[in-house]
Design an enzyme around this catalytic site. Sequence first.
Site, PDB file in Angstrom:
ATOM      1  CE  LYS A 166      -0.805   6.037   7.545  1.00  0.00           C
ATOM      2  NZ  LYS A 166      -0.581   5.156   6.415  1.00  0.00           N
ATOM      3  CG  PHE A 182      -1.826   1.244   1.213  1.00  0.00           C
ATOM      4  CD1 PHE A 182      -2.953   1.270   0.395  1.00  0.00           C
ATOM      5  CD2 PHE A 182      -1.538   2.364   1.979  1.00  0.00           C
ATOM      6  CE1 PHE A 182      -3.779   2.392   0.356  1.00  0.00           C
ATOM      7  CE2 PHE A 182      -2.356   3.488   1.951  1.00  0.00           C
ATOM      8  CZ  PHE A 182      -3.486   3.499   1.138  1.00  0.00           C
ATOM      9  CG  ASP A 225       5.563   3.455   1.755  1.00  0.00           C
ATOM     10  OD1 ASP A 225       5.619   4.115   2.813  1.00  0.00           O
ATOM     11  OD2 ASP A 225       4.517   3.309   1.098  1.00  0.00           O
TER      12      ASP A 225
HETATM   13  C1  LIG Z   1      -0.792   5.441   4.939  1.00  0.00           C
HETATM   14  C2  LIG Z   1       0.254   4.990   3.987  1.00  0.00           C
HETATM   15  C3  LIG Z   1       0.522   5.692   2.797  1.00  0.00           C
HETATM   16  C4  LIG Z   1      -0.304   6.866   2.346  1.00  0.00           C
HETATM   17  O1  LIG Z   1      -0.263   7.937   3.243  1.00  0.00           O
HETATM   18  P1  LIG Z   1      -1.376   9.090   3.148  1.00  0.00           P
HETATM   19  O2  LIG Z   1      -0.907  10.090   4.155  1.00  0.00           O
HETATM   20  O3  LIG Z   1      -2.697   8.469   3.468  1.00  0.00           O
HETATM   21  O4  LIG Z   1      -1.343   9.616   1.756  1.00  0.00           O
HETATM   22  C5  LIG Z   1       1.555   5.255   2.012  1.00  0.00           C
HETATM   23  N1  LIG Z   1       2.301   4.187   2.358  1.00  0.00           N
HETATM   24  C6  LIG Z   1       2.079   3.489   3.486  1.00  0.00           C
HETATM   25  C7  LIG Z   1       2.953   2.348   3.837  1.00  0.00           C
HETATM   26  C8  LIG Z   1       1.036   3.859   4.330  1.00  0.00           C
HETATM   27  O5  LIG Z   1       0.793   3.152   5.446  1.00  0.00           O
END
Ligand SMILES: *Cc1c(COP(=O)(O)O)cnc(C)c1O
Length: 392
Positions: A239, A125, A210
């Site tokens: 986050k 994701f 990521d």
């Molecule tokens: C939440 C998340 C995203 C996207 O972040 P947003 O602030 O919602 O755009 C991307 N990569 C990972 C691993 C995530 O958990």
Amino acid sequence: MMPTYARTDFAFERGEGAWLYTEDGRRFLDFAGGIAVNVLGHAHPHLVKALTDQAQKLWHVSNLYTISGGERLARRLCELTFADRVFFTNSGAEALECAIKTARKYHSANGQPERFRIITFEGAFHGRTLATIAAGGQKKYLEGFGPAMPGFDQVPFGDLDAVKAAIGPETGAILIEPVQGEGGMRAAPPGFLRALRELCDAHGLLLVLDEVQCGVGRTGKLFAYEWAGIVPDIMAVAKGIGGGFPMGACLASEAAAKGMTIGTHGSTYGGNPLAMAVGNAVLDIVAEPAFLEQVRATARDLRQRLAELKDRHPDVIEEIRGEGLLVGIRTRVANTDLVAAGREAGILTVAAGDNVVRLLPPLNIGDAEIREAYARLDAACTALAPAARKTA
Ligand SMILES: *Cc1c(COP(=O)(O)O)cnc(C)c1O
């Protein structure tokens, strides 16, 4: 509002540490953490002070001017990581967009613009923009939004041979979450990141991480890649870095950031003074070695209690997984049933893929919160037991 979320009707009025209070006075233990965001819980005095002090002075000026809080935060992030360059964003998806653009631009700047393809992993994701849903490759997020953006080749998570087979003349990078969050709290197998690093070095590829969910102390190191003893070339962060204030960052080595010159990328809000004040305040606490040591100890305690919970409720809980305070409970009932039963018992959690329930508590919880979490999850599992026996 567009009905894109299946919201509960809980309306929280205030929060304090790991606790949330509804407008009608009910209290919940928050082990959802705004989906891995509130690393220091709610209303942490150091963050509140940083934000309110900055709010008295200056909110926004744009990136046409020097923002000293941003200069400072970028310098600190570079000192604490592999990175030499930082671009600030407002969200995780934007941090990924910057990471993807930086990787593509690197090869273009090196005279190989055809190397725009990026290898990604099943169950990943990376966000909800058009590029990041293509990178994540999940049908449910791509469906109906027109042709997927080209340039992403998906292989099974943890499958090194599949990665090797996917490398072609147009491949420019590999993008991976060291621990898949949304996909079900799955850590990459031991040695996998190191093997990817070696593959990248051998083929002139960039390793892009990521760490939007698993970074900023969540696994007990400031960034999860530190456990693997490797460094990436580019990394997306968000986050936890804002502790609840919307912000993100794309970090890169000097070499990888080669193509990102004046005019190549931008953001009106990215790195604004309010966000930078909070980002610096989060780092003041989370980057301290003693704090990270405490996160590792807390994670061990929580894992031990969860192992007991699994033993007590084998018909509800199948497996405990994840890293540090990024914890997944794989359930034998529907994961959403455990989330709902948890809510009834006064604990908030989040569902993830692979029938997993995520626990993402604040990183600064103590024994009292762990005891409360155990009691509430135990009550939730007990409430589900009759249903679990029926399906067994
Ligand atoms: C939440 C998340 C995203 C996207 O972040 P947003 O602030 O919602 O755009 C991307 N990569 C990972 C691993 C995530 O958990």
